[in-house]
Design a protein around this motif. Structure first.
Motif: not given
Length: 386
Positions: A23-35, A51-57
């Protein structure tokens, strides 16, 4: 953060499960603008658009140190066989020229091609660069220096159009081969014929070297190829891409394999089983046998050993393989070729490097057509905190 209903949205836990991260990695993705996170109405916690999650996956991002989902149309390894864009490497190595196969990997078209173009001034420049390194330097050291100098001298190196890159790649490969120490063959000769007198004083068999350059041109996402693709993703020019590949190739677990196999075969020629016994007793792996991908045979080794015919070195390889109960791989086949043709001891690494430049170029072309900077490792800080 806006409020949303939870329809078509995933919780943090669900996203972490989908992406196989903490879960900590998810918030890192948010800070980097990936989510982008949104607030759920009437409940605590964040939601993320499915849809955004699938695009990132589907993107090539790095989890736990492994670069995932690098899609490529170049090389298929299937059922212990190797294919370049759907064409068997066995057929390509015996029926096509190096230029034909390079064009296939670079463009997807298998058609007869002219010899790679070379300029005398570029050969002289590369040769002068190679002469700077000490006499004890290996051929790959000379190649590395020459690539850097040739890149610095090319004012159009930042032109990343496919036409410019493929032209530069062909010229670079032939220039490097022509600049290596030794006699220079006519420009009309094949790459194998040009390379032969640089490596051996025996009567030339250029078809052997042409086959090696084709068989080793690409092998999927080897570590040097990943390095080349990462450089290309940053829009590094061709010379920088090749330099990145050469840097990774210099590691003891990658490009040095042919030399280790060569040294093993050198000892094994007089006493194959005794040498095998000594190697096993040392606890070190037996160089040149088995493969992480192939299960029963390496098609590249079978082609090369077949071209050597009934040479005594082939019998040595066969004797060891039968007692070892393992198949020879391409490293051992190249080492056998080196002994059979009396090549200089560092020829194997150089052959590997020159051949793989074809593949690195093909992978760079794929990266140039993909979104830039798509490789971004997720670093997890483990050091001291205040």
């Amino acid at each position: 953060m806006t409020e949303q209903s939870d329809e078509n949205y995933l919780t943090t836990a669900e996203v972490a499960h989908r992406l196989q991260v903490k879960p900590e990695t998810i918030y890192a993705y948010v800070s980097r603008g990936l989510l982008t996170s949104v607030r759920a109405r009437g409940r605590r916690g964040s939601l993320f658009a499915a849809a955004d999650v699938e695009r990132l996956a589907g993107r090539s991002i790095e989890h736990s140190g492994v670069v995932e989902r690098i899609e490529s149309k170049l090389t298929l390894l299937q059922d212990d066989e190797l294919y370049y864009r759907g064409h068997s490497v066995r057929d390509l190595a015996t029926e096509r020229t190096v230029e034909d196969v390079a064009h296939l990997l670079w463009t997807g078209e298998l058609t007869a091609q002219q010899r790679f173009f070379v300029q005398r001034d570029s050969v002289l420049l590369a040769r002068s660069a190679m002469e700077v390194v000490p006499d004890t330097a290996r051929l790959t050291d000379q190649l590395r220096v020459a690539v850097a100098v040739l890149g610095a001298a090319d004012p159009l190196r930042f032109d990343l159009s496919p036409e410019s890159v493929t032209a530069a790649a062909g010229t670079l490969i032939r220039t490097l081969i022509s600049a290596l120490p030794g006699p220079t063959a006519p420009a009309a000769d094949t790459l194998g014929a040009t390379l032969w007198p640089k490596l051996s004083s025996q009567p030339p068999r250029p078809e052997l070297l042409d086959a090696v350059l084709i068989l080793l041109a690409d092998h999927g996402l080897a570590v040097s190829t990943v390095a080349a693709r990462v450089a290309a993703s940053a829009r590094a020019n061709l010379y920088a891409v090749v330099s990145a590949g050469l840097g990774a190739l210099d590691g003891q677990y990658h490009g040095a394999a042919p030399t280790l196999a060569y040294e093993f075969l050198q000892r094994a020629q007089k006493d194959p089983l005794g040498t095998l016994s000594d190697q096993l007793r040392s606890g070190e792996p037996v160089p040149g046998f088995g493969h992480r991908i192939y299960q029963h045979h390496d098609p590249r080794a079978e082609v090369l050993l077949g071209l050597l015919g009934d040479h005594p070195i082939v019998e040595t390889v066969t004797t060891i393989a039968e007692r070892r109960r393992a198949f020879p791989n391409s490293d051992l086949a190249v080492a056998a070729l080196m002994h059979a043709c009396d090549f200089r001891p560092d020829a194997g690494d150089a052959l590997f490097a020159l051949a793989r430049m074809i593949g690195w170029t093909a992978h760079a072309l794929e990266e140039y057509a993909a979104p830039a900077l798509r490789f971004r490792a997720m670093g997890i800080y483990t050091g001291q905190t205040n």
